[in-house]
Design an enzyme around this catalytic site. Structure first.
Site, PDB file in Angstrom:
ATOM      1  N   LYS A 243       0.867  -1.192   0.000  1.00  0.00           N
ATOM      2  CA  LYS A 243       0.000   0.000   0.000  1.00  0.00           C
ATOM      3  C   LYS A 243       0.896   1.231   0.000  1.00  0.00           C
ATOM      4  CE  LYS A 243      -3.145   2.660   2.981  1.00  0.00           C
ATOM      5  NZ  LYS A 243      -3.991   2.699   4.185  1.00  0.00           N
ATOM      6  N   ASP A 248      -2.693  10.270   3.237  1.00  0.00           N
ATOM      7  CA  ASP A 248      -4.063   9.821   3.448  1.00  0.00           C
ATOM      8  C   ASP A 248      -4.797  10.858   4.292  1.00  0.00           C
ATOM      9  OD1 ASP A 248      -6.434   8.524   3.856  1.00  0.00           O
ATOM     10  OD2 ASP A 248      -5.623   6.974   5.201  1.00  0.00           O
ATOM     11  N   LYS A 255     -10.300  12.973   7.840  1.00  0.00           N
ATOM     12  CA  LYS A 255      -9.827  12.633   9.188  1.00  0.00           C
ATOM     13  C   LYS A 255      -9.871  13.894  10.064  1.00  0.00           C
ATOM     14  CE  LYS A 255      -6.487   9.024   7.902  1.00  0.00           C
ATOM     15  NZ  LYS A 255      -7.003   7.873   8.639  1.00  0.00           N
ATOM     16  N   ASP A 266       1.682   6.741   5.220  1.00  0.00           N
ATOM     17  CA  ASP A 266       0.750   5.719   4.739  1.00  0.00           C
ATOM     18  C   ASP A 266       1.262   4.972   3.495  1.00  0.00           C
ATOM     19  OD1 ASP A 266      -1.579   4.430   5.478  1.00  0.00           O
ATOM     20  OD2 ASP A 266      -2.870   5.661   4.191  1.00  0.00           O
ATOM     21  N   ASP A 325     -12.170   6.954   3.845  1.00  0.00           N
ATOM     22  CA  ASP A 325     -10.908   6.776   4.588  1.00  0.00           C
ATOM     23  C   ASP A 325     -10.472   5.301   4.613  1.00  0.00           C
ATOM     24  OD1 ASP A 325      -8.720   7.503   6.033  1.00  0.00           O
ATOM     25  OD2 ASP A 325      -9.767   7.769   7.943  1.00  0.00           O
ATOM     26  N   GLU A 327      -9.463   3.564   2.271  1.00  0.00           N
ATOM     27  CA  GLU A 327      -9.004   3.624   0.878  1.00  0.00           C
ATOM     28  C   GLU A 327      -7.928   2.595   0.565  1.00  0.00           C
ATOM     29  OE1 GLU A 327      -7.650   5.299   3.234  1.00  0.00           O
ATOM     30  OE2 GLU A 327      -5.537   4.957   2.784  1.00  0.00           O
ATOM     31  N   ARG A 329      -7.616  -0.508   1.346  1.00  0.00           N
ATOM     32  CA  ARG A 329      -8.143  -1.801   0.912  1.00  0.00           C
ATOM     33  C   ARG A 329      -8.645  -1.735  -0.534  1.00  0.00           C
ATOM     34  NH1 ARG A 329     -12.369  -1.950   5.752  1.00  0.00           N
ATOM     35  NH2 ARG A 329     -10.641  -0.796   6.675  1.00  0.00           N
TER      36      ARG A 329
END
Ligand code: BES
Ligand code: ZN
Ligand code: ZN
Length: 478
Positions: A243, A248, A255, A266, A325, A327, A329
């Site tokens: 990833k 993010d 967030k 991230d 959020d 995201e 996955r």
């Protein structure tokens, strides 16, 4: 810092200071002079440090002769020496085996790291040479070949971990998705790896609607990076998926301010995979390894994907977005589909996937998920050998039900928000074909990838989590 080996007794080696470990509080040892501590309270407790500049000696308490205890103790020692002006250090060996010698070198090389790129006055590093003696703690006879090999592997792995740390510590505005792929290309070129970087058009052509959606609000194109290490003779073929969210923000499910801080980290999964590729190529492992990195930003703006959108992944499955959020996955779903098409023997993915994993296991431990007990066990064992902490989060049929969607094949977040780390793993599992169910594991590195304090041989910020355990696992698969 350079580490060299001299086949000499400690007292025959010239250096500015000597490092001695107090093992299991044993102050009664040839390298420990109990009278050194007469006027201080040092008693050799684990992690206790005593620097005695006038005696040219540093003592650190180590729990045992276990390799990870040694790695931690010398890591703490090297950090403590940062305040002093010693230029060279000598140290004896603790055990005659590869693991212990490698651990000491790793503790030193990983422990000395500090991210100071943005300091206007970075502190000059004084200590630049460490000499390993062939004198051993229990007077065991040292085989110089083992020392040479252990030092070599420690240097390769530490370089890979520090490369990963530098990427993860970079600010989100300097390390954009495009910059990330430029760094990957440069690394690949230098080390003889092949690399392809795909952008938006490719993702569209391949039907990677989940990955594409996440990237929509970013001014930078998404980057699907595919690196290949292919030696002449190889025994197996492995795919490593990472990833790579260079930032993010949470997207429209923005967030809160506090949770935005550190979201520059991230891309830790993709960075760890890239670091691992560096280590693999330098050590010429006889395995074909593919790295598939999903690199993009999760931003807000007029083009942002939205809660309520329904996305179609590469394998045709539709996903109802309930929270932008979640995201990682989505990006991984498409990357995992891509990885399976390469027909590898095993697929491992690394991701800072959930805050819940950090909440469950704490800052320091990787969460391990998958369907095959034997494969998971092999990662737990690789963790023990590498010194990285890893623990299983078990899948179960009940949590899976909460991912049901009324309008699409699956929802990107569960309807009941408990066990979020496992739910995220179960979401990924929906994109793993039947024949790969027992050949895939997911590693959630949200805890250890970035920690706001220094711990053991890690400094504040990025730790390079994942590189050593994956390298160790690959080595054991040969
Ligand atoms: N990148 C985060 C996970 C994360 C959180 C990593 C904290 C490191 C530290 C991920 O994309 C995310 O935001 N996950 C959500 C999932 C939720 C919406 C189901 C989370 O963990 O809250
Ligand atoms: Zn997120
Ligand atoms: Zn994320």
């Amino acid at each position: 810092m350079k580490i060299e080996f001299q086949a000499k007794k400690l007292n025959k080696i010239k250096a500015d200071i000597e490092l001695a470990l107090v093992i299991g509080k044993n102050l009664n040892h040839k390298w420990v002079k109990a009278k050194d501590f007469e006027d201080i309270s040092f008693n050799g407790e684990t992690d206790q440090i005593s620097v005695l500049p006038h005696k040219k000696k540093i003592y650190i308490g180590a729990e045992s002769l276990d390799h990870e205890d040694l790695r931690i103790a010398v890591g703490l020692g090297i950090k403590a020496l940062d305040q002093y002006k010693f230029k060279s250090l000598k140290i004896g060996l603790y055990g005659d085996n590869f693991e212990n010698i490698k651990a000491i070198a790793e503790g030193l090389l990983l422990g000395e790291y500090k991210y100071e790129k943005h300091k206007s006055k970075p502190k000059k590093r004084e200590l630049n040479k460490v000499i390993f003696s062939n004198e051993e703690y229990s007077d065991l006879k040292i085989n110089p070949e083992i020392v040479k090999n252990a030092l070599k592997e420690a240097q390769i792995l530490s370089e890979a971990v520090l490369f990963t740390r530098d990427l993860v510590n970079s600010t989100p505005s300097e390390l954009t998705p495009v910059k990330f792929s430029e760094i990957a290309k440069e690394m690949a070129l230098k080390h003889g790896l092949s690399i392809k970087v795909y952008g938006e058009d490719f993702l569209k052509k391949e039907g990677m609607g989940a990955f594409l959606a996440v990237s929509k609000a970013s001014p930078f194109p998404p980057q699907l990076i595919h690196l290949v290490y292919k030696p002449k003779n190889f025994k197996s073929k492995i795919a490593l998926v990472g990833k790579g969210l260079t930032y993010d923000s949470g997207g429209l499910s923005l967030k809160p301010s506090q949770a935005l801080v550190n979201m520059k980290s991230d891309e830790s999964g993709a960075s760890a995979v890239l670091g691992t590729m560096l280590a693999i190529s330098k050590s010429q492992l006889p395995i074909e390894v593919h790295a598939i990195l999903g690199v993009t930003e999760n931003m807000i703006g007029q083009h942002a994907y939205k809660p309520d959108d329904i996305l179609k992944a590469k394998n045709g499955k539709t996903i109802e977005v309930k929270n932008t959020d979640a995201e990682g996955r989505l990006v991984l779903a498409d990357c995992l589909c891509y990885a399976q098409e390469l027909k590898p023997d095993f697929i491992l993915d690394l991701a800072t996937l959930t805050g819940a994993c950090k909440a469950a296991l704490g800052d320091y431990t990787i969460g391990l998920m998958g369907n095959d007990a034997g494969l998971k066990q092999s990662l737990i064992e690789a963790g023990q050998r590498s010194g990285e902490l890893i623990a299983e989060l078990p899948f179960n049929r009940y949590l899976k039900q909460f991912l049901k969607s009324e309008t699409a094949d699956i929802s990107n977040v569960p309807s009941v928000r408990m066990g979020d780390a496992i739910s995220a793993g179960l979401f990924l599992n929906e994109f793993i074909e039947k024949k790969y169910k027992n050949k895939w594991v997911h590693l959630d590195i949200a805890g250890p990838a970035y920690v706001e304090k220094s711990w053991a041989y890690n400094s504040y910020g990025a730790s390079g989590a994942g590189v050593r355990i994956i390298f160790e696992w690959l080595k054991s698969s040969i």
